[in-house]
Enzyme design. Structure first.
Site, PDB file in Angstrom:
ATOM      1  N   LYS A   1      11.875   7.207  13.606  1.00  0.00           N
ATOM      2  CA  LYS A   1      12.399   7.723  12.338  1.00  0.00           C
ATOM      3  C   LYS A   1      13.722   8.472  12.550  1.00  0.00           C
ATOM      4  CE  LYS A   1       9.111   6.276   9.533  1.00  0.00           C
ATOM      5  NZ  LYS A   1       9.386   5.211   8.539  1.00  0.00           N
TER       6      LYS A   1
ATOM      7  N   SER B   1      10.646  10.317   7.778  1.00  0.00           N
ATOM      8  CA  SER B   1       9.489  11.211   7.927  1.00  0.00           C
ATOM      9  C   SER B   1       9.957  12.570   8.432  1.00  0.00           C
ATOM     10  CB  SER B   1       8.516  10.621   8.938  1.00  0.00           C
ATOM     11  OG  SER B   1       7.577  11.598   9.346  1.00  0.00           O
TER      12      SER B   1
ATOM     13  N   SER C   1       0.834  -1.213   0.000  1.00  0.00           N
ATOM     14  CA  SER C   1       0.000   0.000   0.000  1.00  0.00           C
ATOM     15  C   SER C   1       0.863   1.256   0.000  1.00  0.00           C
ATOM     16  CB  SER C   1      -0.902   0.020   1.240  1.00  0.00           C
ATOM     17  OG  SER C   1      -0.102   0.099   2.403  1.00  0.00           O
TER      18      SER C   1
ATOM     19  N   TYR D   1       6.765   7.486  17.078  1.00  0.00           N
ATOM     20  CA  TYR D   1       7.006   7.434  15.635  1.00  0.00           C
ATOM     21  C   TYR D   1       8.190   8.320  15.248  1.00  0.00           C
ATOM     22  CZ  TYR D   1       5.975   7.811  10.626  1.00  0.00           C
ATOM     23  OH  TYR D   1       6.062   7.792   9.259  1.00  0.00           O
TER      24      TYR D   1
ATOM     25  N   THR E   1      -2.341   8.907   1.593  1.00  0.00           N
ATOM     26  CA  THR E   1      -2.405   7.443   1.491  1.00  0.00           C
ATOM     27  C   THR E   1      -3.457   6.961   2.473  1.00  0.00           C
ATOM     28  OG1 THR E   1      -0.875   6.991   3.296  1.00  0.00           O
ATOM     29  CG2 THR E   1       0.097   7.334   1.136  1.00  0.00           C
TER      30      THR E   1
END
Lengths: 249, 79
Positions: A157, A140, A19, A153, A188
């Protein structure tokens, strides 16, 4: 000169190909002539990606849950040598720092940092990345620009960004280049599925922070093509921010 | 779902213990220290303490602490 951007004759591993950025990357690499090894957890979703790709019979598909050590080992065993690897697999979970749970912190670090690093390491050890190869980690902007609820998160990263520079130095002897791409928000299912607890209204409001609006997976995939291609043969250890101008403010 | 336990969980989402007494009738956005981060924390609290997912659209539709309790309870029962 333009031929330097083609990927003909190159074999490239793409993780998270089921995806989002991973899927679009696989499609774009096929257009540029690469033969792609797609991995991801969901076989049906991988097949769907494959159905969108050019030159279907030159690609191969490996459904594997990387959290399962035996699936990880069998993936390594079964894939061939590659000229490039693109690490797109990752997860996001919004947690204010007071609510970070140990298990979720561990899972986010594991999937976003440890797995991509260990996969790269194992490919190298098995000599499955060819000389003059190129490895790309999708990072990111949250590694640089903080927002509430994204500690785990962002930290995962940031760790990945550091790893890129160490890999780049140690692999320079083999002329294997290692780079990161740090996208801002792209449209997305990652953000659409709402597993972030963020409403569409909030998303629309956030998009106003982007002078060029939110990006698309293709915007990131095009940069991946560049980093895989010989056009970038003198670029290693870099981290390209692609964010439609978000970080200008 | 137990009310007192819920109120304790609710108070924990604030940086500092609210000076006013929090009851089921307290209006969320009138509580001193309310912020968007508190909103995010309520979402995380609902997930971790009760295993239910709420988003900020749910939250926006809620006025009082009691309504939040009812929503979480409803979602717990659906599961």
């Amino acid at each position: 000169m333009l031929n330097d951007f083609l990927l003909e004759g190159k074999s490239v591993l793409v993780t998270g190909a089921s995806s989002g950025i991973g899927r679009e990357t696989a499609i774009r690499l096929a257009e540029q002539g690469a033969s792609v090894m797609l991995t991801g957890r969901n076989r049906d979703a991988l097949n769907e990606t494959l159905s969108l790709m050019k030159n279907k019979d030159t690609h191969s598909l490996f459904a594997a849950d990387m959290e399962d050590p035996s699936a990880f080992a069998s993936l390594i065993e079964n894939i061939g040598c590659c000229d490039g690897a693109v690490h797109c697999a990752g997860i996001y979970k919004s947690q204010p720092c007071r609510y970070i749970s140990e298990s979720q912190l561990h899972q986010i670090m594991h999937l976003n940092f440890e797995i991509p690093v260990l996969l790269t390491k194992t490919l190298l050890k098995k000599r499955k990345i060819n000389k003059n190869g190129s490895v790309i980690f999708i990072s990111s902007i949250l590694a640089y620009y903080v927002s509430e609820g994204s500690l785990a998160y962002g930290a995962s990263k940031s760790a990945l960004n550091a790893a890129v520079r160490f890999f780049a130095l140690e692999l320079s002897g083999l002329k294997i280049r290692v780079n990161a791409i740090s996208p801002g928000v792209v449209k997305t299912n990652f953000i659409r599925k709402n597993n972030t607890g963020i409403s569409q209204e909030r998303i629309d409001e956030d998009e106003k922070m982007y002078p060029l609006g939110y990006g698309t997976p293709e915007d990131v995939a095009n940069a991946v093509v560049f980093f895989l291609s010989d056009a970038s043969k003198w670029i290693t250890g870099s981290n390209l921010i692609i964010d439609g101008g978000f970080s200008l403010r | 779902m137990e009310e007192n336990k819920f109120l304790r969980n609710f108070i924990e989402v604030f940086d500092e213990v609210p000076t006013e007494a929090i009851t089921m009738n307290t209006v969320l956005r009138a509580i001193e220290g309310w912020s968007s981060l508190v909103g995010l924390s309520i979402i995380a609290m609902a997930d971790q303490e009760y295993g239910v997912e709420i988003d900020d659209v749910d939250l926006r539709g809620i006025k009082t602490v009691g309504e939040l309790f009812d929503l979480i309870q409803k979602k717990t029962n659906v599961k």
